[in-house]
Write an enzyme that holds these catalytic residues in place. Structure first.
Site, mmCIF file in Angstrom:
data_model
loop_
_atom_site.group_PDB
_atom_site.id
_atom_site.type_symbol
_atom_site.label_atom_id
_atom_site.label_comp_id
_atom_site.label_asym_id
_atom_site.label_seq_id
_atom_site.Cartn_x
_atom_site.Cartn_y
_atom_site.Cartn_z
ATOM 1 N N CYS B 86 2.319 -6.306 2.512
ATOM 2 C CA CYS B 86 3.183 -6.820 1.435
ATOM 3 C C CYS B 86 4.043 -7.986 1.950
ATOM 4 O O CYS B 86 3.507 -9.018 2.302
ATOM 5 C CB CYS B 86 4.006 -5.666 0.885
ATOM 6 N N HIS B 195 -0.178 -0.851 0.374
ATOM 7 C CA HIS B 195 0.660 -0.142 1.342
ATOM 8 C C HIS B 195 -0.040 1.101 1.888
ATOM 9 O O HIS B 195 0.158 2.188 1.351
ATOM 10 C CB HIS B 195 1.962 0.309 0.660
ATOM 11 N N GLU B 197 0.810 2.714 4.411
ATOM 12 C CA GLU B 197 1.859 3.612 4.937
ATOM 13 C C GLU B 197 2.469 4.494 3.850
ATOM 14 O O GLU B 197 3.199 5.428 4.155
ATOM 15 C CB GLU B 197 2.949 2.785 5.647
#
Lengths: 83, 225
Positions: B86, B195, B197
């Protein structure tokens, strides 16, 4: 001795500007159908002290390395000497 | 094996990625402030999502001039793994570590969703744990993820197999050729809008991000053995 520099950064012609299109559509709601195209950009006012380095080179370097992203954007500037 | 999570003023996914690597994957991980100038002792550098420097001027444009960035560039040039998600992707592009640029989303809306992604290459240090031709689900949350590059760069990306992730469903931001994530030519710097994560535990809806970090760990084990 100082320079008053104005820098204008806009998208290259080949890059679509959806913000500009949204503003143009809003303008049409104001009944200004004659407005055909709007492009949005950034405007910088920069005061630069005179040094031995040519002012054009300083401004070019600022534009290329920070103010504009050359992949998407183009720039132009006006330089004025002031006291 | 040690991971560094670089924190910039305005980073807000730094704790997510720290948790993903440290708690879920069980790896050693530190936060490294943007004030620092050295990455000695680290094996992987992670640039987190967020809004570094308030996205002033352009996303990632100011973060590129942080004290830590010369060390990140040196780290990347040495062939070590650098990953940006991002805002981290935006910073890598602004720093010239990846080709191209990100424009505001074509529909001018911030998108926040979980979307399907094609894993296009599995022979990389970031995707070796995925099966070939896999489709995974990862969250996205961004206003400027509309990838752009010129035709010549696009041809190079394709030829060198640098396009690693593409949007499998509807294109959420107008990105060129549905591109969601790319690497540099050497393959050791990866930037992506989604993302991984945030997809580490069933509780949060997807565990498809686990294999991403597992891939990096696999790669490092291979390198160090």
């Amino acid at each position: 001795m100082m320079y008053a520099v104005e820098v204008f950064v806009t998208y290259k012609e080949s890059i679509l500007d959806p913000q500009g299109e949204a503003v143009r559509n809003a303008i049409h709601r104001l009944d200004f159908e004659q407005v055909k195209d709007v492009r949005i950009g950034k405007y910088f006012e920069i005061n630069i002290e005179k040094t031995e380095e040519p002012i054009e080179e300083v401004v070019e370097s600022l534009c290329k390395n920070l103010l504009a992203n050359p992949i998407l954007e183009t720039y132009r500037y006006n330089i004025k000497e002031v006291n | 094996m040690k991971f560094a999570v670089i924190t910039f003023p305005g980073s807000n996914c730094d704790h997510d990625i720290y948790y993903a690597v440290g708690t879920v994957m069980g790896a050693d991980v530190d936060f490294v402030s943007h004030h620092e100038t050295s990455l000695a002792g680290y094996d992987v550098v992670l640039l987190p999502g967020g809004f570094s420097y308030g996205d002033y001027l352009r996303c990632g444009a100011i973060a590129r001039f942080s004290n830590i960035m010369p060390a990140v560039i040196e780290f990347a040039k040495a062939g070590k793994p650098v990953f940006g998600t991002c805002n981290g992707f935006q910073i890598l592009l602004e720093a010239g570590l990846l080709p191209g640029a990100l424009k505001p989303n074509a529909q001018l809306k911030f998108v926040c969703d979980t979307i399907p992604l094609n894993v296009c290459q599995t022979e990389t240090m970031f995707t070796n744990a995925y099966e070939k031709d896999t489709c995974i689900q990862l969250p996205i949350a961004h206003g400027e993820g509309n990838y752009y590059c010129d035709e010549e760069t696009l041809a190079q990306l394709k030829e060198n197999k640098q396009i690693i992730f593409t949007y499998a469903g509807e294109n959420p931001n107008g990105s060129l050729e549905n591109i969601a994530g790319i690497t540099n030519e050497a393959g050791n710097v990866l930037g992506m809008m989604p993302h991984p994560e945030r997809a580490m535990e069933e509780l949060l809806g997807s565990t498809d991000g686990v294999k991403f970090f597992q891939s990096i760990i696999n790669h490092l084990r291979k390198v160090t053995v």
